[in-house]
Design an enzyme around this catalytic site. Structure first.
Site, short mmCIF file in Angstrom:
data_model
loop_
_atom_site.label_atom_id
_atom_site.label_comp_id
_atom_site.label_asym_id
_atom_site.label_seq_id
_atom_site.Cartn_x
_atom_site.Cartn_y
_atom_site.Cartn_z
N SER A 7 27.92 21.16 45.52
CA SER A 7 29.24 21.38 44.92
C SER A 7 30.24 20.39 45.52
O SER A 7 30.46 20.39 46.74
CB SER A 7 29.72 22.80 45.21
OG SER A 7 31.13 22.86 45.00
N HIS A 32 27.36 20.07 40.99
CA HIS A 32 28.09 21.29 40.61
C HIS A 32 29.60 21.04 40.73
O HIS A 32 30.08 20.57 41.76
CB HIS A 32 27.66 22.41 41.55
CG HIS A 32 28.21 23.76 41.25
ND1 HIS A 32 27.67 24.62 40.32
CD2 HIS A 32 29.26 24.42 41.79
CE1 HIS A 32 28.35 25.75 40.30
NE2 HIS A 32 29.34 25.66 41.17
N ASP A 34 33.30 22.80 40.51
CA ASP A 34 34.01 24.08 40.55
C ASP A 34 35.43 23.93 40.01
O ASP A 34 36.29 23.35 40.66
CB ASP A 34 34.07 24.59 42.00
CG ASP A 34 32.73 25.13 42.45
OD1 ASP A 34 32.18 26.01 41.74
OD2 ASP A 34 32.23 24.67 43.48
N MET A 36 38.88 25.61 39.05
CA MET A 36 39.68 26.80 39.37
C MET A 36 41.11 26.60 38.89
O MET A 36 41.66 25.50 39.01
CB MET A 36 39.70 27.03 40.89
CG MET A 36 38.32 27.12 41.50
SD MET A 36 38.42 27.49 43.27
CE MET A 36 36.71 27.28 43.76
N HIS A 65 31.22 25.02 36.59
CA HIS A 65 31.46 26.45 36.84
C HIS A 65 32.94 26.71 36.60
O HIS A 65 33.78 26.29 37.39
CB HIS A 65 31.04 26.73 38.29
CG HIS A 65 31.31 28.11 38.77
ND1 HIS A 65 31.20 28.47 40.09
CD2 HIS A 65 31.68 29.24 38.10
CE1 HIS A 65 31.48 29.75 40.24
NE2 HIS A 65 31.79 30.24 39.05
N MET A 67 36.00 28.80 36.71
CA MET A 67 36.67 29.97 37.30
C MET A 67 38.11 29.93 36.79
O MET A 67 39.05 29.69 37.55
CB MET A 67 36.60 29.89 38.83
CG MET A 67 35.23 30.22 39.38
SD MET A 67 34.98 29.62 41.06
CE MET A 67 34.48 27.94 40.73
N MET A 136 27.07 35.05 41.90
CA MET A 136 27.94 34.63 43.01
C MET A 136 27.47 35.31 44.29
O MET A 136 27.31 36.54 44.33
CB MET A 136 29.40 34.98 42.74
CG MET A 136 30.09 34.14 41.67
SD MET A 136 29.94 32.36 41.86
CE MET A 136 30.74 32.08 43.45
N ASP A 174 25.40 30.81 44.27
CA ASP A 174 26.54 29.96 44.61
C ASP A 174 27.39 30.65 45.68
O ASP A 174 27.95 31.71 45.44
CB ASP A 174 27.36 29.75 43.33
CG ASP A 174 28.51 28.78 43.51
OD1 ASP A 174 28.72 28.28 44.62
OD2 ASP A 174 29.20 28.54 42.50
#
Ligand code: DX5
Ligand code: ZN
Length: 218
Positions: A7, A32, A34, A36, A65, A67, A136, A174
């Protein structure tokens, strides 16, 4: 099959291209990303522009991913930016079957993510339609947290669901993944391993990648 997906959340963004090269040298399989938004989780990271930059620097599959609230509004942007896998949170999406179909129609693989307090069995009626289930193993929002202990049982439940449905989704974990927890999760049946700080917050990024890769190769 074990897939290691570093990540970039914990990477040095000023040198992202070089940092990705180092994990490639160490045997990383996916990258990966992330995303957010400061609403679904209390932290803000980056959007499609960074995914596009990552796309330009690697040929590895990009695992996004999300979020974020209302992920449907951004699926196209992330897939156009080069995402190969796009995962949305079960807790956020009301019409999950529709969203999963949309991700696939747009040409990406679809994943569904569950937070640590969401039962694995909640995925019972979506699992057969997804390419990936992400469990998660920390509460999402930050890197560097501790692997939550009941995660191993949850991974085993996902393996049970996969067998029951005779489905072929990948089981991804993760959060708090290092060589030790990766091995435990591998033995429980996890197939894709996201690791941030245990790779990028070390002195030797390639060696840390190799170490985790080895722990999930036996
Ligand atoms: C957490 C993110 C993770 C994070 C993992 O909200 O989804 O992907 O980067 O970081 P580590 O490996 O440091 O726990
Ligand atoms: Zn993640």
């Amino acid at each position: 099959m074990a897939i290691l997906a570093p990540s970039i959340l914990s990477a040095d963004f000023m040198n992202i291209s070089q940092q990705i090269r180092l994990v490639e040298i160490g045997g990383a399989d996916w990258i990966h990303c992330d995303v957010m938004d400061g609403h679904f989780v209390p932290n803000i990271t980056f959007g499609p522009v960074v995914v596009q930059a990552v796309r330009k620097t690697t040929k590895l599959p990009i695992d996004v991913h999300l979020m974020i609230e209302k992920p449907d509004l951004y699926l196209e942007d992330f897939i156009n930016a080069g995402a190969n896998y796009v995962s949305v949170h079960f807790e956020e999406v009301v019409h999950l079957n529709r969203t999963v179909n949309r991700i696939k129609e747009l040409g990406a693989k679809a994943g569904v993510v569950i937070n640590p307090a969401t039962p694995v069995k909640a995925l019972g009626d979506i699992a057969e339609y997804v390419d990936l289930i992400l469990i998660m193993t920390v509460n999402p929002g930050f890197g560097g947290q501790k692997f939550i202990s009941n995660s191993l049982r949850r991974i085993k439940e996902a393996v049970g669901l996969k067998e029951k449905l005779n489905a072929d989704f990948l089981i991804e974990i993760d959060g708090g993944v290092n060589a030790e927890t990766a091995k435990l999760a591998f033995d429980a049946g996890a197939e894709v391993f996201v690791a941030g700080s245990s790779i990028f917050k070390t002195d030797n990024i390639s060696a840390a990648t190799v170490e985790i890769k080895n722990s999930i190769s036996q």
